[in-house]
Design a protein around this motif. Sequence first.
Motif, PDB file in Angstrom:
ATOM      1  N   ILE A  22      42.746  49.229  44.989  1.00  0.00           N
ATOM      2  CA  ILE A  22      42.754  47.894  45.608  1.00  0.00           C
ATOM      3  C   ILE A  22      41.999  46.936  44.687  1.00  0.00           C
ATOM      4  O   ILE A  22      41.088  47.355  43.966  1.00  0.00           O
ATOM      5  N   ASP A  23      42.394  45.648  44.704  1.00  0.00           N
ATOM      6  CA  ASP A  23      41.717  44.659  43.853  1.00  0.00           C
ATOM      7  C   ASP A  23      40.351  44.292  44.424  1.00  0.00           C
ATOM      8  O   ASP A  23      40.176  44.252  45.642  1.00  0.00           O
ATOM      9  N   ALA A  24      39.436  43.979  43.524  1.00  0.00           N
ATOM     10  CA  ALA A  24      38.076  43.650  43.942  1.00  0.00           C
ATOM     11  C   ALA A  24      38.020  42.365  44.761  1.00  0.00           C
ATOM     12  O   ALA A  24      37.134  42.182  45.585  1.00  0.00           O
ATOM     13  N   ASP A  25      38.990  41.465  44.538  1.00  0.00           N
ATOM     14  CA  ASP A  25      38.932  40.178  45.248  1.00  0.00           C
ATOM     15  C   ASP A  25      39.489  40.272  46.669  1.00  0.00           C
ATOM     16  O   ASP A  25      39.539  39.269  47.381  1.00  0.00           O
ATOM     17  N   LEU A  26      39.896  41.484  47.070  1.00  0.00           N
ATOM     18  CA  LEU A  26      40.442  41.740  48.409  1.00  0.00           C
ATOM     19  C   LEU A  26      41.577  40.802  48.785  1.00  0.00           C
ATOM     20  O   LEU A  26      41.735  40.432  49.940  1.00  0.00           O
ATOM     21  N   GLN A  27      42.383  40.413  47.789  1.00  0.00           N
ATOM     22  CA  GLN A  27      43.622  39.695  48.114  1.00  0.00           C
ATOM     23  C   GLN A  27      44.531  40.644  48.868  1.00  0.00           C
ATOM     24  O   GLN A  27      45.387  40.222  49.629  1.00  0.00           O
ATOM     25  N   HIS A  28      44.330  41.921  48.602  1.00  0.00           N
ATOM     26  CA  HIS A  28      45.044  42.960  49.343  1.00  0.00           C
ATOM     27  C   HIS A  28      44.279  43.199  50.633  1.00  0.00           C
ATOM     28  O   HIS A  28      43.085  43.485  50.597  1.00  0.00           O
ATOM     29  N   GLU A  87      44.331  34.698  50.008  1.00  0.00           N
ATOM     30  CA  GLU A  87      43.741  33.902  48.935  1.00  0.00           C
ATOM     31  C   GLU A  87      42.543  34.679  48.379  1.00  0.00           C
ATOM     32  O   GLU A  87      41.855  35.358  49.130  1.00  0.00           O
ATOM     33  N   ARG A  88      42.310  34.597  47.065  1.00  0.00           N
ATOM     34  CA  ARG A  88      41.081  35.152  46.477  1.00  0.00           C
ATOM     35  C   ARG A  88      39.922  34.397  47.120  1.00  0.00           C
ATOM     36  O   ARG A  88      39.920  33.160  47.125  1.00  0.00           O
ATOM     37  N   PHE A  89      38.948  35.078  47.720  1.00  0.00           N
ATOM     38  CA  PHE A  89      37.952  34.323  48.498  1.00  0.00           C
ATOM     39  C   PHE A  89      36.829  33.738  47.644  1.00  0.00           C
ATOM     40  O   PHE A  89      36.074  32.894  48.102  1.00  0.00           O
TER      41      PHE A  89
HETATM   42 MG    MG Z   1      43.525  38.733  42.599  1.00  0.00          MG
END
Ligand code: MG
Length: 321
Positions: A108-114, A213-215
């Motif tokens: 999973i991506d660190a930015d939790l876009q997922h 959205e990337r938070f």
């Molecule tokens: Mg991202």
Amino acid sequence: MVDALRPGQPTLSIVVPCYNEQLVLEESSRRLLAVLCSLVEARRISPQSFIYFVDDGSTDKTWSMIAAFHERNPLIKGLRLARNVGHQNALLAGLLGVRERIDCAVSIDADLQHDEGAISLFLEKYNEGADIVYGVRQDRFPDAPLKRSTALGFYNLMRIMGVKIIKNHADYRLASRKALEAVSEYKEFNLFLRGVFVDVGFRSAVVPFQVRERFAGKSKYSMAKMVSFALDGITSFSVVPLRFVTFIGLAIFIFSCLMTVFILVSVARGNVVPGWASTVIPIYFIGGVQVMLMGLIGEYVGKIYKEVKGRPRFIKDIELF
Ligand code: MG
Ligand code: UDP
């Protein structure tokens, strides 16, 4: 049908590649930990499950933050790479790094876009027997129109080139240990993960999720990185571009033949421009033959390229002996 060999409470690892993510890590680790703990409490995964942050050579506070999380909570583990090697390689380092300690891993991506809420659905599919579960974006709403259309172009181009990938799937997936073992057999240097998992085979499933959205922080994928990623995907899985050369050569060759016929007919009718045909026809003819021969060499280069990668010829799923 539940796979008889599946452990009741699999050990899960959540693998998170991070590159200069100091702005998001605090929140991401909190949310992922909440998911992990609730799954452990519900007895859906074993208490040995853990989160694995891979620091892809960050130059900000990313690594010191990961080290601090680990200090506070041993469920969070980390790996620091010696330098920045890019998202795909960092992810691979994480997945191969955990594979001997787990039954399944989610990237999973660190930015939790997922949406991390989908992990629970991934596990359901895993329990039903899937070895690979692909997270598929339901819409690309938060993406800018440019990114959205380039992404669409990317999937279409891949399809034309004969590269099998899952549409709207971007490295948010669950893979069983068995699938990871299979991926580790792909010895090539440039590993295009989205293609490799499809190439491996095994039982797979798809889980839709809402992309967010990337938070905080900025995207680490520049346009240049995206183009190079797409090129990598095509050249890792397809020799179609080489074959194009053969076809172009053939087309020029056929065109020169048609022209010869046309000129012969013109000559027969008495419309001749002296010197024109004897100059133009050989140019097309030789050009066509040359490009065709280049295509022929290309076919052999393509074969060498496939050999060099030393991919497994097959992957065993089940053997009854
Ligand atoms: Mg991202
Ligand atoms: N990432 C990485 N190495 C890189 C670039 C990105 O590990 O060289 C990580 C990044 O920290 C994030 C994930 O890959 O966890 C996806 O990157 P990003 O969110 O910037 O991409 P986007 O969502 O904009 O496509």
